[in-house]
Design a protein around this motif. Structure first.
Motif, PDB file in Angstrom:
ATOM      1  N   GLY A  14       2.849 -27.920 142.829  1.00  0.00           N
ATOM      2  CA  GLY A  14       1.790 -26.949 142.944  1.00  0.00           C
ATOM      3  C   GLY A  14       0.812 -27.184 141.815  1.00  0.00           C
ATOM      4  O   GLY A  14       0.903 -28.167 141.076  1.00  0.00           O
ATOM      5  N   SER A  15      -0.131 -26.268 141.684  1.00  0.00           N
ATOM      6  CA  SER A  15      -1.141 -26.403 140.641  1.00  0.00           C
ATOM      7  C   SER A  15      -1.490 -25.023 140.103  1.00  0.00           C
ATOM      8  O   SER A  15      -1.006 -24.001 140.608  1.00  0.00           O
ATOM      9  CB  SER A  15      -2.402 -27.065 141.213  1.00  0.00           C
ATOM     10  N   GLU A  16      -2.358 -25.008 139.135  1.00  0.00           N
ATOM     11  CA  GLU A  16      -2.830 -23.747 138.576  1.00  0.00           C
ATOM     12  C   GLU A  16      -3.505 -22.897 139.649  1.00  0.00           C
ATOM     13  O   GLU A  16      -3.395 -21.681 139.670  1.00  0.00           O
ATOM     14  CB  GLU A  16      -3.807 -24.064 137.437  1.00  0.00           C
ATOM     15  N   PHE A  17      -4.195 -23.557 140.571  1.00  0.00           N
ATOM     16  CA  PHE A  17      -4.954 -22.856 141.605  1.00  0.00           C
ATOM     17  C   PHE A  17      -4.135 -22.569 142.863  1.00  0.00           C
ATOM     18  O   PHE A  17      -4.398 -21.614 143.576  1.00  0.00           O
ATOM     19  CB  PHE A  17      -6.207 -23.651 141.963  1.00  0.00           C
ATOM     20  N   LYS A  18      -3.172 -23.429 143.147  1.00  0.00           N
ATOM     21  CA  LYS A  18      -2.294 -23.246 144.305  1.00  0.00           C
ATOM     22  C   LYS A  18      -0.857 -23.468 143.833  1.00  0.00           C
ATOM     23  O   LYS A  18      -0.315 -24.567 143.930  1.00  0.00           O
ATOM     24  CB  LYS A  18      -2.675 -24.182 145.442  1.00  0.00           C
ATOM     25  N   PRO A  19      -0.236 -22.411 143.336  1.00  0.00           N
ATOM     26  CA  PRO A  19       1.095 -22.562 142.728  1.00  0.00           C
ATOM     27  C   PRO A  19       2.214 -22.714 143.757  1.00  0.00           C
ATOM     28  O   PRO A  19       2.069 -22.326 144.918  1.00  0.00           O
ATOM     29  CB  PRO A  19       1.262 -21.254 141.954  1.00  0.00           C
ATOM     30  N   GLU A  20       3.297 -23.265 143.290  1.00  0.00           N
ATOM     31  CA  GLU A  20       4.505 -23.361 144.107  1.00  0.00           C
ATOM     32  C   GLU A  20       4.886 -21.975 144.606  1.00  0.00           C
ATOM     33  O   GLU A  20       4.842 -20.995 143.865  1.00  0.00           O
ATOM     34  CB  GLU A  20       5.641 -23.936 143.261  1.00  0.00           C
ATOM     35  N   GLY A  21       5.227 -21.907 145.877  1.00  0.00           N
ATOM     36  CA  GLY A  21       5.628 -20.637 146.476  1.00  0.00           C
ATOM     37  C   GLY A  21       4.505 -19.897 147.165  1.00  0.00           C
ATOM     38  O   GLY A  21       4.743 -18.866 147.793  1.00  0.00           O
ATOM     39  N   ARG A  22       3.265 -20.407 147.108  1.00  0.00           N
ATOM     40  CA  ARG A  22       2.156 -19.773 147.826  1.00  0.00           C
ATOM     41  C   ARG A  22       2.174 -20.247 149.278  1.00  0.00           C
ATOM     42  O   ARG A  22       2.162 -21.439 149.551  1.00  0.00           O
ATOM     43  CB  ARG A  22       0.805 -20.111 147.209  1.00  0.00           C
ATOM     44  N   VAL A  23       2.198 -19.291 150.204  1.00  0.00           N
ATOM     45  CA  VAL A  23       2.198 -19.619 151.627  1.00  0.00           C
ATOM     46  C   VAL A  23       1.175 -18.735 152.326  1.00  0.00           C
ATOM     47  O   VAL A  23       1.122 -17.523 152.112  1.00  0.00           O
ATOM     48  CB  VAL A  23       3.591 -19.422 152.261  1.00  0.00           C
TER      49      VAL A  23
END
Length: 160
Positions: A103-112
């Motif tokens: 993931g990233s700062e803008f699209k973190p792990e766990g975002r769905v």
């Protein structure tokens, strides 16, 4: 609500399901079709892991992907609409997200991001932040939330 009850509810309401899945890789379709007799309410599932597959199979627009990225409510809406347009479904759910690791700062792990396209209703979308619980747990939570969205769509009175 368990999956058997969801399928019974679909039968009673005359609903036909389709799924459009990215980060779950078909887990929602598997959950629906694990129950014998589900073919009377489940039409098909699209596993569109790549952006090219989203475009080719679901008519997700290149402009939408470029402007918002694959993990976005805009893409989830187009995926759900595309699944319904390319099937016999009256109700389609879509998922696109970051299962992890990474993931990233803008699209973190766990975002769905989820999309729900239903006859007689405006297409809806939402984002859920499941957090960095690990790839398997994010995918399972995504599957369960998508099934809950289908159930809610069948139990809420339609707004036309």
């Amino acid at each position: 609500m368990n999956v058997s009850d969801l399928l019974d509810l679909a039968r009673k309401s005359g609903a036909i399901f389709a799924t459009a899945e990215s980060c779950t890789g078909g887990m929602i379709a598997v959950a629906l079709t694990d129950i014998a007799g589900s073919s009377d309410v489940f039409d098909r599932g699209f596993v569109t892991y790549s952006n090219a597959a989203k475009q080719d199979m679901l008519d997700v627009r290149a402009e939408t992907l470029a402007a918002h990225g694959a993990v976005s409510e805009e893409v989830a809406r187009e995926m759900a609409d595309g699944a319904r347009a390319h099937s016999r479904a009256t109700l389609a759910v879509s998922v696109t997200g970051i299962a992890g690791p990474g993931g990233s700062e803008f699209k973190p792990e766990g975002r769905v991001c989820f999309g729900l396209s239903q006859e007689g209703r405006a297409t809806r979308s939402e984002t859920v932040e499941f957090g960095p619980r690990g790839r398997a747990a994010v995918r399972e939570a995504t599957r369960d939330h998508a099934l809950a969205l289908l159930a809610a769509a069948l139990t809420d009175p339609p707004v036309i």
